[in-house]
Design a protein around this motif. Structure first.
Motif, PDB file in Angstrom:
ATOM      1  N   SER A  17       1.255  -0.579 -38.950  1.00 33.69           N
ATOM      2  CA  SER A  17       0.947  -1.845 -39.635  1.00 33.69           C
ATOM      3  C   SER A  17       1.228  -1.582 -41.068  1.00 33.69           C
ATOM      4  CB  SER A  17      -0.424  -2.401 -39.426  1.00 33.69           C
ATOM      5  OG  SER A  17      -0.545  -3.589 -40.229  1.00 33.69           O
ATOM      6  N   CYS A  18       2.109  -2.389 -41.737  1.00 36.92           N
ATOM      7  CA  CYS A  18       2.717  -2.114 -43.019  1.00 36.92           C
ATOM      8  C   CYS A  18       2.317  -3.106 -44.097  1.00 36.92           C
ATOM      9  CB  CYS A  18       4.226  -2.161 -42.846  1.00 36.92           C
ATOM     10  SG  CYS A  18       4.792  -3.736 -42.261  1.00 36.92           S
ATOM     11  N   GLY A  19       1.452  -4.075 -43.793  1.00 37.37           N
ATOM     12  CA  GLY A  19       1.010  -5.030 -44.795  1.00 37.37           C
ATOM     13  C   GLY A  19       2.023  -6.120 -45.072  1.00 37.37           C
ATOM     14  N   VAL A  20       2.930  -6.365 -44.108  1.00 37.49           N
ATOM     15  CA  VAL A  20       3.931  -7.408 -44.267  1.00 37.49           C
ATOM     16  C   VAL A  20       3.675  -8.498 -43.253  1.00 37.49           C
ATOM     17  CG1 VAL A  20       6.396  -7.924 -44.217  1.00 37.49           C
ATOM     18  CG2 VAL A  20       5.610  -5.703 -45.035  1.00 37.49           C
ATOM     19  N   GLU A  21       3.771  -9.736 -43.692  1.00 34.74           N
ATOM     20  CA  GLU A  21       3.488 -10.843 -42.800  1.00 34.74           C
ATOM     21  C   GLU A  21       4.602 -11.034 -41.784  1.00 34.74           C
ATOM     22  OE1 GLU A  21       2.839 -14.286 -45.105  1.00 34.74           O
ATOM     23  OE2 GLU A  21       1.030 -13.526 -46.062  1.00 34.74           O
ATOM     24  N   LYS A  22       4.248 -11.575 -40.641  1.00 38.51           N
ATOM     25  CA  LYS A  22       5.202 -11.900 -39.596  1.00 38.51           C
ATOM     26  C   LYS A  22       6.125 -13.011 -40.098  1.00 38.51           C
ATOM     27  CE  LYS A  22       5.378 -13.545 -34.806  1.00 38.51           C
ATOM     28  NZ  LYS A  22       4.596 -14.034 -33.656  1.00 38.51           N
ATOM     29  N   GLN A  23       7.342 -13.070 -39.539  1.00 36.25           N
ATOM     30  CA  GLN A  23       8.262 -14.135 -39.911  1.00 36.25           C
ATOM     31  C   GLN A  23       7.676 -15.496 -39.558  1.00 36.25           C
ATOM     32  OE1 GLN A  23      11.917 -13.354 -37.857  1.00 36.25           O
ATOM     33  NE2 GLN A  23      12.672 -12.014 -39.458  1.00 36.25           N
ATOM     34  N   ALA A  24       8.047 -16.492 -40.328  1.00 36.73           N
ATOM     35  CA  ALA A  24       7.581 -17.849 -40.062  1.00 36.73           C
ATOM     36  C   ALA A  24       8.117 -18.330 -38.718  1.00 36.73           C
ATOM     37  CB  ALA A  24       8.043 -18.785 -41.177  1.00 36.73           C
ATOM     38  N   GLU A  25       7.323 -19.200 -38.067  1.00 38.16           N
ATOM     39  CA  GLU A  25       7.744 -19.729 -36.773  1.00 38.16           C
ATOM     40  C   GLU A  25       8.898 -20.710 -36.957  1.00 38.16           C
ATOM     41  OE1 GLU A  25       6.667 -18.628 -33.967  1.00 38.16           O
ATOM     42  OE2 GLU A  25       5.153 -17.327 -34.858  1.00 38.16           O
ATOM     43  N   GLY A  26       9.630 -20.925 -35.877  1.00 42.69           N
ATOM     44  CA  GLY A  26      10.731 -21.866 -35.919  1.00 42.69           C
ATOM     45  C   GLY A  26      12.050 -21.189 -35.582  1.00 42.69           C
ATOM     46  N   ASN A  55      10.570   1.252 -48.938  1.00 45.59           N
ATOM     47  CA  ASN A  55       9.153   1.489 -49.210  1.00 45.59           C
ATOM     48  C   ASN A  55       8.294   0.991 -48.055  1.00 45.59           C
ATOM     49  OD1 ASN A  55       9.802   1.032 -52.614  1.00 45.59           O
ATOM     50  ND2 ASN A  55       8.751   2.828 -51.835  1.00 45.59           N
ATOM     51  N   LYS A  56       7.214   1.677 -47.816  1.00 43.09           N
ATOM     52  CA  LYS A  56       6.376   1.389 -46.654  1.00 43.09           C
ATOM     53  C   LYS A  56       5.881  -0.053 -46.649  1.00 43.09           C
ATOM     54  CE  LYS A  56       2.647   3.350 -43.908  1.00 43.09           C
ATOM     55  NZ  LYS A  56       1.704   4.491 -43.747  1.00 43.09           N
ATOM     56  N   GLU A  57       5.632  -0.627 -47.815  1.00 45.18           N
ATOM     57  CA  GLU A  57       5.094  -1.989 -47.864  1.00 45.18           C
ATOM     58  C   GLU A  57       6.090  -3.018 -47.344  1.00 45.18           C
ATOM     59  OE1 GLU A  57       4.925  -3.877 -51.905  1.00 45.18           O
ATOM     60  OE2 GLU A  57       5.463  -1.845 -52.547  1.00 45.18           O
ATOM     61  N   TYR A  58       7.389  -2.695 -47.322  1.00 47.49           N
ATOM     62  CA  TYR A  58       8.406  -3.609 -46.817  1.00 47.49           C
ATOM     63  C   TYR A  58       8.881  -3.236 -45.408  1.00 47.49           C
ATOM     64  CZ  TYR A  58       8.604  -5.133 -51.666  1.00 47.49           C
ATOM     65  OH  TYR A  58       8.273  -5.603 -52.914  1.00 47.49           O
ATOM     66  N   PHE A  59       8.366  -2.157 -44.880  1.00 47.84           N
ATOM     67  CA  PHE A  59       8.780  -1.689 -43.559  1.00 47.84           C
ATOM     68  C   PHE A  59       8.056  -2.508 -42.489  1.00 47.84           C
ATOM     69  CE2 PHE A  59       8.199   1.330 -39.957  1.00 47.84           C
ATOM     70  CZ  PHE A  59       9.535   1.573 -39.674  1.00 47.84           C
ATOM     71  N   LYS A 211      13.754  -5.509 -55.991  1.00 41.31           N
ATOM     72  CA  LYS A 211      14.249  -6.839 -55.650  1.00 41.31           C
ATOM     73  C   LYS A 211      15.085  -6.785 -54.369  1.00 41.31           C
ATOM     74  CE  LYS A 211      16.685 -10.863 -57.534  1.00 41.31           C
ATOM     75  NZ  LYS A 211      17.379 -11.430 -58.717  1.00 41.31           N
ATOM     76  N   LEU A 212      15.896  -5.743 -54.230  1.00 42.75           N
ATOM     77  CA  LEU A 212      16.713  -5.576 -53.027  1.00 42.75           C
ATOM     78  C   LEU A 212      15.840  -5.526 -51.778  1.00 42.75           C
ATOM     79  CD1 LEU A 212      19.466  -4.908 -51.666  1.00 42.75           C
ATOM     80  CD2 LEU A 212      18.946  -2.500 -52.095  1.00 42.75           C
ATOM     81  N   GLN A 213      14.735  -4.809 -51.856  1.00 44.45           N
ATOM     82  CA  GLN A 213      13.843  -4.693 -50.707  1.00 44.45           C
ATOM     83  C   GLN A 213      13.194  -6.033 -50.353  1.00 44.45           C
ATOM     84  OE1 GLN A 213      11.689  -0.602 -50.458  1.00 44.45           O
ATOM     85  NE2 GLN A 213      11.872  -1.073 -52.628  1.00 44.45           N
ATOM     86  N   LYS A 214      12.847  -6.811 -51.370  1.00 44.26           N
ATOM     87  CA  LYS A 214      12.247  -8.121 -51.121  1.00 44.26           C
ATOM     88  C   LYS A 214      13.248  -9.063 -50.439  1.00 44.26           C
ATOM     89  CE  LYS A 214       8.901  -7.949 -54.922  1.00 44.26           C
ATOM     90  NZ  LYS A 214       8.500  -8.521 -56.231  1.00 44.26           N
ATOM     91  N   ILE A 215      14.487  -9.036 -50.906  1.00 42.75           N
ATOM     92  CA  ILE A 215      15.523  -9.875 -50.303  1.00 42.75           C
ATOM     93  C   ILE A 215      15.778  -9.427 -48.869  1.00 42.75           C
ATOM     94  CG2 ILE A 215      17.954 -10.549 -50.407  1.00 42.75           C
ATOM     95  CD1 ILE A 215      17.763 -10.243 -53.461  1.00 42.75           C
ATOM     96  N   LEU A 224      21.382 -11.316 -49.430  1.00 42.34           N
ATOM     97  CA  LEU A 224      21.468  -9.864 -49.548  1.00 42.34           C
ATOM     98  C   LEU A 224      22.868  -9.436 -49.973  1.00 42.34           C
ATOM     99  CD1 LEU A 224      19.839  -7.225 -49.005  1.00 42.34           C
ATOM    100  CD2 LEU A 224      20.854  -7.225 -46.720  1.00 42.34           C
ATOM    101  N   ALA A 225      23.880 -10.020 -49.345  1.00 40.37           N
ATOM    102  CA  ALA A 225      25.261  -9.673 -49.674  1.00 40.37           C
ATOM    103  C   ALA A 225      25.603 -10.053 -51.112  1.00 40.37           C
ATOM    104  CB  ALA A 225      26.213 -10.366 -48.700  1.00 40.37           C
ATOM    105  N   VAL A 226      25.158 -11.235 -51.546  1.00 37.74           N
ATOM    106  CA  VAL A 226      25.420 -11.680 -52.914  1.00 37.74           C
ATOM    107  C   VAL A 226      24.772 -10.733 -53.918  1.00 37.74           C
ATOM    108  CG1 VAL A 226      24.934 -13.488 -54.616  1.00 37.74           C
ATOM    109  CG2 VAL A 226      25.754 -14.109 -52.338  1.00 37.74           C
ATOM    110  N   PHE A 227      23.513 -10.382 -53.677  1.00 35.29           N
ATOM    111  CA  PHE A 227      22.804  -9.501 -54.604  1.00 35.29           C
ATOM    112  C   PHE A 227      23.488  -8.141 -54.710  1.00 35.29           C
ATOM    113  CE2 PHE A 227      19.644  -6.166 -55.398  1.00 35.29           C
ATOM    114  CZ  PHE A 227      19.141  -6.582 -56.617  1.00 35.29           C
ATOM    115  N   MET A 228      23.887  -7.593 -53.577  1.00 36.57           N
ATOM    116  CA  MET A 228      24.507  -6.267 -53.589  1.00 36.57           C
ATOM    117  C   MET A 228      25.820  -6.278 -54.356  1.00 36.57           C
ATOM    118  SD  MET A 228      23.652  -5.001 -49.705  1.00 36.57           S
ATOM    119  CE  MET A 228      24.510  -3.448 -49.913  1.00 36.57           C
TER     120      MET A 228
END
Length: 294
Positions: A17-26, A55-59, A211-215, A224-228
């Motif tokens: 459990s990494c402290g990241v929320e589940k993807q939104a439904e839909g 980083n673990k918080e984004y895993f 920022k890369l990890q958040k995207i 992601l591709a645009v940022f990179m």
């Protein structure tokens, strides 16, 4: 901007459990997880975009994702297995008579020595003994790993461990020799400047890595591709070497595997997006590739 260290974590696996929320439904328009289908296809195949170091918080490695791996016959990754340390080091040796010092100015080498002293607790003499004959790529990987603050995780290691626990076959799309060869195709003359820029703009690069990890975690491959590309001129200059040619070479291998076995395919997320990304290349071969929630 020369920011290749920022995006290296999206391109090549690290040889060490990494402290990241589940993807939104839909129904998502994009995702890190995709299902591959084709008329007449009798196997199940999934495609997942990884970040090689995070980083673990984004895993985020939920049970649904793990179950898809366990239900597969084979796990497919860029590398089938990471080499042992000695083998990896031997592949990074420079040609006889060359030294890592040949690729840095005297001022740049002082920055490298300072980095090794402060971050790796290794003085100049120890560095020269351990890395003097190594390609600059070894420094690039060390620098990249230091852009991540706090505890990190590896999707590749997590997938590998899960596959081994379930006695699954693991197939690599490339060899370590091939992956290191990609960087050998990039002119070594600019490697010193590329690496030492990290020391000069350390704080900015760490912000960009965050920022890369958040995207990445948001799962929007186009963003992601645009940022990179915006943060790494090298990715534009050497896109054929680092992405396009590799993607095209993988497609026949992927087609063969998924025609025979239930497969879970996990490669760097940078390889999925764009006209020459794995998703579009599979679509051109007649496959339906749909994003799914996990």
């Amino acid at each position: 901007m020369n920011r290749l260290p920022v995006v290296l974590a999206m391109l090549l696996p690290f040889l060490f459990s990494c402290g990241v929320e589940k993807q939104a439904e839909g129904t998502p328009e994009s995702s890190l997880l995709w299902k591959i289908e084709k008329e007449g296809m009798t196997t199940d195949a999934y495609l997942y975009g990884t970040m090689h170091l995070i980083n673990k918080e984004y895993f985020y490695f939920p049970e649904k994702l793990q179950n898809l791996v366990k239900k597969s016959d084979v796990l497919v990754m860029e590398l089938g297995a990471l080499p042992d340390y000695a083998s990896a080091m031997s592949l990074m040796l420079l040609p006889e008579g060359e030294s890592i010092n040949d690729y840095f100015t005297e001022e740049q080498m002082e920055l490298v020595y300072d980095f090794m002293e402060s971050e790796m607790n290794m003085n100049k003499e120890a560095f020269d003994l351990a890395f003097g004959r190594m390609k600059p790529f070894i420094i690039l990987q060390l620098v990249t790993s230091k852009q991540f603050s706090g505890e990190t995780e590896s999707f590749e290691l997590s997938f590998t461990n899960l596959a081994k626990e379930n006695e699954m076959e693991i197939i690599g799309l490339e060899t370590v020799e091939q992956q290191l060869g990609f960087f050998d195709q990039i002119p070594q003359s600019g490697m010193g400047s590329m690496i030492t820029q990290y020391f000069e703009e350390k704080d900015k690069m760490e912000e960009e890595t965050e920022k890369l990890q958040k995207i990445y975690r948001a799962g929007n491959l186009d963003s992601l591709a645009v940022f990179m590309k915006e943060t790494s001129q090298e990715l534009l200059d050497f896109e054929d070497i680092l992405l396009t040619n590799r993607n095209k070479a993988w497609i026949p291998e992927i087609e063969k595997i998924i025609s025979e076995k239930n497969a879970f395919i996990a490669v760097g997320a940078a390889h999925l997006a764009g006209e020459n990304g794995v998703i579009e290349l599979l679509k051109k071969k007649g496959y339906t590739v749909q994003p799914i929630l996990f």
